[in-house]
Scaffold this active site. Structure first.
Site, PDB file in Angstrom:
ATOM      1  N   GLY A 107      -5.624  37.238  36.526  1.00 20.09           N
ATOM      2  CA  GLY A 107      -4.821  37.386  35.720  1.00 20.09           C
ATOM      3  C   GLY A 107      -4.607  38.949  35.671  1.00 20.09           C
ATOM      4  O   GLY A 107      -5.049  39.844  36.254  1.00 20.09           O
ATOM      5  N   ASP A 142     -11.570  48.358  32.923  1.00 18.20           N
ATOM      6  CA  ASP A 142     -10.949  49.331  31.975  1.00 18.20           C
ATOM      7  C   ASP A 142      -9.417  49.124  31.681  1.00 18.20           C
ATOM      8  O   ASP A 142      -8.770  49.700  30.866  1.00 18.20           O
ATOM      9  CB  ASP A 142     -11.527  50.909  32.153  1.00 18.20           C
ATOM     10  CG  ASP A 142     -10.864  51.186  33.507  1.00 18.20           C
ATOM     11  OD1 ASP A 142      -9.982  50.476  34.112  1.00 18.20           O
ATOM     12  OD2 ASP A 142     -10.907  52.549  33.654  1.00 18.20           O
ATOM     13  N   GLY A 143      -8.923  48.341  32.368  1.00 19.38           N
ATOM     14  CA  GLY A 143      -7.402  48.157  32.212  1.00 19.38           C
ATOM     15  C   GLY A 143      -6.517  49.209  32.759  1.00 19.38           C
ATOM     16  O   GLY A 143      -5.588  49.078  32.484  1.00 19.38           O
ATOM     17  N   ARG A 193       6.120  49.166  38.062  1.00 18.93           N
ATOM     18  CA  ARG A 193       6.543  48.283  39.218  1.00 18.93           C
ATOM     19  C   ARG A 193       7.670  47.332  38.893  1.00 18.93           C
ATOM     20  O   ARG A 193       7.914  46.777  38.000  1.00 18.93           O
ATOM     21  CB  ARG A 193       5.236  47.356  39.715  1.00 18.93           C
ATOM     22  CG  ARG A 193       5.335  46.690  40.894  1.00 18.93           C
ATOM     23  CD  ARG A 193       3.941  46.439  41.322  1.00 18.93           C
ATOM     24  NE  ARG A 193       3.156  45.523  40.776  1.00 18.93           N
ATOM     25  CZ  ARG A 193       2.248  44.864  40.937  1.00 18.93           C
ATOM     26  NH1 ARG A 193       1.587  45.435  42.127  1.00 18.93           N
ATOM     27  NH2 ARG A 193       1.329  43.957  40.354  1.00 18.93           N
ATOM     28  N   ARG A 200       2.405  34.382  42.121  1.00 16.87           N
ATOM     29  CA  ARG A 200       1.489  34.556  43.372  1.00 16.87           C
ATOM     30  C   ARG A 200       1.083  33.081  43.860  1.00 16.87           C
ATOM     31  O   ARG A 200       0.935  32.356  42.849  1.00 16.87           O
ATOM     32  CB  ARG A 200       0.215  35.300  43.030  1.00 16.87           C
ATOM     33  CG  ARG A 200       0.561  36.739  42.303  1.00 16.87           C
ATOM     34  CD  ARG A 200      -0.311  37.046  41.422  1.00 16.87           C
ATOM     35  NE  ARG A 200       0.040  38.271  40.553  1.00 16.87           N
ATOM     36  CZ  ARG A 200      -0.111  39.555  40.869  1.00 16.87           C
ATOM     37  NH1 ARG A 200      -0.905  39.744  41.957  1.00 16.87           N
ATOM     38  NH2 ARG A 200       0.437  40.606  40.395  1.00 16.87           N
ATOM     39  N   ASP A 269      -4.160  36.007  45.410  1.00 17.15           N
ATOM     40  CA  ASP A 269      -3.687  36.609  44.318  1.00 17.15           C
ATOM     41  C   ASP A 269      -2.814  37.608  44.392  1.00 17.15           C
ATOM     42  O   ASP A 269      -2.031  38.129  43.747  1.00 17.15           O
ATOM     43  CB  ASP A 269      -4.788  37.064  43.344  1.00 17.15           C
ATOM     44  CG  ASP A 269      -5.485  37.901  43.823  1.00 17.15           C
ATOM     45  OD1 ASP A 269      -6.392  37.733  44.851  1.00 17.15           O
ATOM     46  OD2 ASP A 269      -5.826  39.033  43.421  1.00 17.15           O
ATOM     47  N   ASN A 270      -2.655  38.267  45.918  1.00 19.95           N
ATOM     48  CA  ASN A 270      -1.951  39.244  46.115  1.00 19.95           C
ATOM     49  C   ASN A 270      -0.756  38.741  47.461  1.00 19.95           C
ATOM     50  O   ASN A 270      -0.048  39.487  48.012  1.00 19.95           O
ATOM     51  CB  ASN A 270      -2.719  40.472  46.873  1.00 19.95           C
ATOM     52  CG  ASN A 270      -3.596  41.022  46.086  1.00 19.95           C
ATOM     53  OD1 ASN A 270      -3.339  41.007  44.664  1.00 19.95           O
ATOM     54  ND2 ASN A 270      -4.769  41.778  46.385  1.00 19.95           N
ATOM     55  N   ASP A 279       0.879  44.538  45.894  1.00 20.33           N
ATOM     56  CA  ASP A 279      -0.230  45.104  45.395  1.00 20.33           C
ATOM     57  C   ASP A 279      -0.816  45.807  46.800  1.00 20.33           C
ATOM     58  O   ASP A 279      -1.628  45.536  47.655  1.00 20.33           O
ATOM     59  CB  ASP A 279      -1.436  43.864  45.059  1.00 20.33           C
ATOM     60  CG  ASP A 279      -1.443  43.818  43.674  1.00 20.33           C
ATOM     61  OD1 ASP A 279      -0.616  44.098  43.171  1.00 20.33           O
ATOM     62  OD2 ASP A 279      -2.527  42.950  43.385  1.00 20.33           O
TER      63      ASP A 279
HETATM   64  P1  AMP Z   1      -6.342  43.891  42.543  1.00 21.40           P
HETATM   65  O1  AMP Z   1      -7.519  44.176  43.322  1.00 21.40           O
HETATM   66  O2  AMP Z   1      -5.547  44.985  42.020  1.00 21.40           O
HETATM   67  O3  AMP Z   1      -5.336  43.010  43.529  1.00 21.40           O
HETATM   68  O4  AMP Z   1      -6.798  43.093  41.203  1.00 21.40           O
HETATM   69  C1  AMP Z   1      -7.715  41.866  41.344  1.00 21.40           C
HETATM   70  C2  AMP Z   1      -7.940  41.580  39.900  1.00 21.40           C
HETATM   71  O5  AMP Z   1      -8.690  42.588  39.180  1.00 21.40           O
HETATM   72  C3  AMP Z   1      -6.684  41.462  39.181  1.00 21.40           C
HETATM   73  O6  AMP Z   1      -6.927  40.372  38.195  1.00 21.40           O
HETATM   74  C4  AMP Z   1      -6.557  42.717  38.276  1.00 21.40           C
HETATM   75  O7  AMP Z   1      -6.057  42.555  37.198  1.00 21.40           O
HETATM   76  C5  AMP Z   1      -8.009  42.895  38.094  1.00 21.40           C
HETATM   77  N1  AMP Z   1      -8.231  44.600  37.869  1.00 21.40           N
HETATM   78  C6  AMP Z   1      -8.397  45.435  38.915  1.00 21.40           C
HETATM   79  N2  AMP Z   1      -8.435  46.695  38.526  1.00 21.40           N
HETATM   80  C7  AMP Z   1      -8.771  46.577  36.998  1.00 21.40           C
HETATM   81  C8  AMP Z   1      -9.252  47.426  35.950  1.00 21.40           C
HETATM   82  N3  AMP Z   1      -9.284  48.659  36.216  1.00 21.40           N
HETATM   83  N4  AMP Z   1      -9.250  46.899  34.558  1.00 21.40           N
HETATM   84  C9  AMP Z   1      -9.158  45.471  34.547  1.00 21.40           C
HETATM   85  N5  AMP Z   1      -8.815  44.651  35.459  1.00 21.40           N
HETATM   86  C10 AMP Z   1      -8.708  45.035  37.063  1.00 21.40           C
HETATM   87 MG    MG Z   2      -3.890  41.591  42.780  1.00 22.85          MG
END
Ligand code: AMP
Ligand code: MG
Length: 514
Positions: A107, A142-143, A193, A200, A269-270, A279
């Protein structure tokens, strides 16, 4: 959004409010789906938002006033400090296979979908803030996002759009005035974005993993309405949806391969349902050609190496087919029949990919008619390039000069460790070119429209990110953005952007930065 959408089609008739107030004119459809598809929540405000860049041309294509976005109230919205009128912020639920391992709940852990706008082309586009704070899907994160990865996504996604590759886009970047803790404390940023949607493969997996067939069906109907409207009229709409996604992914991956692009994290998910590149993490363009090339620091097994990308895409599509099985059963009448349907759909990927790739290779070589032996000729060049670590982008670009006349050969030869390896191949190529009617100059001109001169070379990307992150100096970022926005044009004075890194400048690894 493809580059044809990004070309200056923005209707000059679009008029913005006199006072440059921010009006998105949201027409949200995802927020009308059931509540278990997402979590409703606003972005988390940041301490001191500051604008880095607004993509003015893209804004106009989205019928948004670039001056309003760049104004103080606009920047408040882009940073997540104010919720724009009509926005219904959501964090989307999805699952996904990460490096082969299934995670039933991922998510949007650091993103908020603000809503959808209708662009000049009449299509709905998602406006999403990435790095906008914690959500119920954040798990331990940390979001937030660091400035470096935000700028990398900005530059590379816009370069891809300019290169003609379907991709999400970058509408804006702002810094937050806050630090995010990664290996070090880094400046925080938020990317705005734009995507045809954020559906996805992992979104389908989310419902499938819960045995929520009704959710899967609603999501499939939504995907059809938004991205594959023709499938609604097919005899078997869900089969047609699967066929459509497979066809678009085959096209997409062929384009990556023809440009030497390595996505780096092709997790489910990407993998976008609309067929866009999405992504941008540890992505990179190859310089010296090596099919086994990997940049990502976390891709130890080479799962997402350049040469593995078609296989990885097909694997991801098989996961989509599995997730769709319950609704395919409804269409096919039995589980056995549905499995047969899914397998049949998947077998189309490879031939579609191969057709797109070989047609693309022919165009890159200036072969506008089709003859036996073309594929072998292209393959032979790639093998010689690999054996000689020839720069992927420049080899094809300089072949345009060589296609105009033999005086162009010198520039290509020097890219090969053993220049004779080029000569041996070029003799056969010239023989083949005699079957083409176009004269040399005309051929070269057409070839220059498919063989870019400028890609975001990793050492320039790193230098731009470094200057921005460490010294708040955005000049290199601006310069590089400008260069990669017009990738096919020869532009005097910019030669240094067109050549590969010297050994001491080489970027060997890229990092997700999350
Ligand atoms: P990504 O590697 O960007 O495709 O992210 C994979 C998953 O990790 C997704 O669910 C993102 O929302 C989550 N995610 C990545 N970085 C963070 C972050 N800094 N804080 C919270 N969730 C993250
Ligand atoms: Mg992703």
């Amino acid at each position: 959004m493809s580059p044809s959408d990004a070309s200056p089609i923005a209707s000059p008739a679009t008029s913005y409010p006199e006072d440059h107030s921010v009006r998105f004119g949201f027409e949200n459809t995802y927020a009308r789906l059931p509540e278990h598809f997402y979590a409703r929540l606003d972005p988390t405000p940041v301490v001191a938002p500051r604008l880095v860049k607004v993509n003015r041309e893209l804004a106009r294509n989205l019928r948004l006033d670039p001056d309003a976005l760049a104004s103080a109230p606009g920047v408040e919205i882009l940073a997540g400090n104010r919720v724009a009128e009509g926005a219904e912020p959501l964090a989307l639920a999805y699952a996904g296979h990460q490096f082969g391992y299934f995670v039933p709940q991922l998510g949007d852990g650091r993103a908020n979908l603000l809503g959808e706008v209708v662009a000049c082309d009449g299509v709905h586009y998602d406006i999403q803030l990435k790095g906008s704070g914690r959500t119920p899907f954040s798990r331990g994160g940390d979001g937030r996002a660091a400035l470096g990865p935000v700028l990398r996504e900005y530059i590379v996604s816009e370069a891809m759009a300019a290169l003609g590759v379907p991709t999400t886009r970058a509408l804006a970047a702002v810094t937050t005035g806050e630090r995010v803790l990664r290996d070090a404390a880094l400046p925080g940023a938020v990317l705005t974005r734009v995507a045809a949607s954020h559906l996805r493969v992992g979104t389908f997996q989310y419902f499938a993993a819960r045995g929520d067939t009704e959710g899967t069906r609603m999501l499939a109907d939504y995907a059809i309405a938004r991205h594959y409207p023709e499938a609604a009229h097919a005899k078997h709409p869900y089969r047609a949806l699967l066929d459509g996604v497979i066809a678009r992914q085959a096209q997409l991956i062929s384009q990556w391969m023809l440009l030497g692009f390595i996505h780096g994290v092709m997790n489910t998910d990407n993998t976008s349902i609309s067929g866009e590149t999405i992504d941008y993490g540890p992505c990179a363009f190859m310089e010296g050609f090596a099919p086994s090339k990997v940049f990502s620091s976390i891709d130890h097994g080479g799962r997402y190496a350049y040469g593995n990308q078609p296989r990885a895409a097909l694997w991801n599509l098989a996961r989509l087919a599995e997730a769709l099985l319950p609704v395919l059963v409804q269409e096919a009448g039995s589980e056995e029949a549905a499995v047969a349907v899914a397998n049949e759909a998947l077998t189309a990927f490879e031939p579609q990919f191969e057709v797109a790739r070989s047609a693309g290779l022919r165009r890159k070589l200036g072969l506008f008619t089709e003859h036996d032996g073309d594929a072998a000729l292209a393959q032979e060049l790639l093998e010689r390039m690999a054996a000689n670590r020839a720069d992927f982008t420049l080899t094809f670009r300089r072949l345009c000069d060589a296609a105009a006349g033999t005086e162009g050969d010198a520039g290509v030869r020097t890219l090969f460790a053993d220049p004779g390896a080029y000569d041996g191949w070029a003799a056969g190529w010239r023989g083949r070119l005699e079957k083409e009617s176009a004269d040399g100059q005309a051929r070269a001109a057409v070839m220059r429209r498919v063989n870019p001169l400028f890609i975001p070379r990793n050492h320039h990307v790193e230098a731009a990110l470094d200057a921005a992150s460490k010294r708040q100096d955005f000049q290199l970022f601006e310069d590089l953005f400008e260069v990669v926005s017009r990738p096919f044009e020869d532009r005097p004075g910019l030669e240094r952007y067109a050549v590969p890194a010297r050994p001491e400048e080489c970027v060997l690894q890229t990092f997700c930065g999350t």
